[in-house]
Enzyme design. Structure first.
Site, short mmCIF file in Angstrom:
data_model
loop_
_atom_site.label_atom_id
_atom_site.label_comp_id
_atom_site.label_asym_id
_atom_site.label_seq_id
_atom_site.Cartn_x
_atom_site.Cartn_y
_atom_site.Cartn_z
N ARG A 63 -7.89 -4.53 -2.60
CA ARG A 63 -7.36 -3.24 -3.65
C ARG A 63 -8.40 -3.08 -4.74
O ARG A 63 -8.23 -3.93 -5.67
CB ARG A 63 -5.82 -3.73 -4.31
CG ARG A 63 -4.96 -3.85 -3.16
CD ARG A 63 -3.40 -4.05 -3.78
NE ARG A 63 -2.80 -4.74 -2.83
CZ ARG A 63 -2.14 -4.14 -1.58
NH1 ARG A 63 -2.47 -2.48 -1.66
NH2 ARG A 63 -1.38 -4.73 -0.87
N CYS A 115 0.94 -1.15 -0.01
CA CYS A 115 0.18 0.05 -0.03
C CYS A 115 0.87 1.18 0.03
O CYS A 115 0.64 2.06 -0.78
CB CYS A 115 -1.03 0.00 0.97
SG CYS A 115 -1.89 -1.38 1.38
#
Length: 220
Positions: A134, A57
């Site tokens: 995601r 991330c």
């Protein structure tokens, strides 16, 4: 601020599909309170990440931030999301800047109650009952969903491909054409195939770059 009628066009699980109106919501972010409908008139990339202070991330947020000017010049707004709290988001973006020198210029939704994540189908129970995967949603200026993509937890997103997809969407919307595989700005585009036998016969004489009657390209 989420209403059931705003889910019209998706299924009963809140799954967002291409072509539907993006459900509106109001949320707390690192830039204050935002309402999705306030972005109407701009293209939007709404994307989620599993958690703050995690390796994949962090690399994604660094890259989104480094490419921020490219999104801005295209009139595209970025809006991140995870179910971490606001203080976690603030601490994380400060940590990113301290250790990478990259400032995160876009807001991140603190979706602690998971309402937005569940509204958009970002939580996949087979992976986690709490954390979003995601996800990427591209919305046009009318807040119509133009693209949806989900990535496995361990696979970072390709920002180059998101930029390329945006450029392709702009061309498709403006010129009513299609783009071929691996298309890049400036390359020929595809024209709609003819729908009659007579049209198929004429197509090969119309001056396009044709491989066959249904596969023809032109320069814009």
């Amino acid at each position: 601020m989420i209403s059931g009628e705003q889910l019209t066009g998706g299924d009963q699980c809140g799954r967002i599909t291409i072509g539907m109106m993006a459900p509106d919501f109001e949320a707390i972010t690192t830039h204050g309170k935002v309402k999705l409908s306030d972005y109407k008139g701009s293209w939007v990339i709404l994307f989620s990440h599993p958690a703050d202070f995690t390796p994949v991330c962090t690399t994604e947020f660094v890259e989104f931030s480094r490419r921020f000017d490219e999104f801005e010049k295209r009139g595209v707004k970025l809006l991140g999301l995870s179910v971490d709290g606001l203080n976690s988001h603030i601490a994380w973006v400060r940590d990113i800047e301290e250790h990478t020198g990259v400032h995160v210029p876009f807001p991140i939704i603190a979706d602690l109650d998971t309402k937005v994540a569940r509204l958009y189908g970002m939580i996949h129970p087979q992976i986690s009952h709490i954390m979003p995967i995601r996800s990427v949603f591209i919305l046009d200026p009318k807040m119509i969903v133009k693209m949806v993509i989900f990535y496995p937890t361990g696979v970072g997103r390709n920002i180059d491909e998101l930029v390329r997809t945006l450029d392709a969407l702009f061309v498709v919307d403006k010129y009513r054409v299609d783009t071929p595989a691996n298309w890049q700005p400036g390359e020929p585009v595809l024209i709609e195939p003819p729908h009659t036998q007579h049209g198929a016969e004429d197509r090969m004489k119309e001056g396009y770059e044709c491989t066959t009657w249904y596969l023809c390209k032109k320069k814009l």
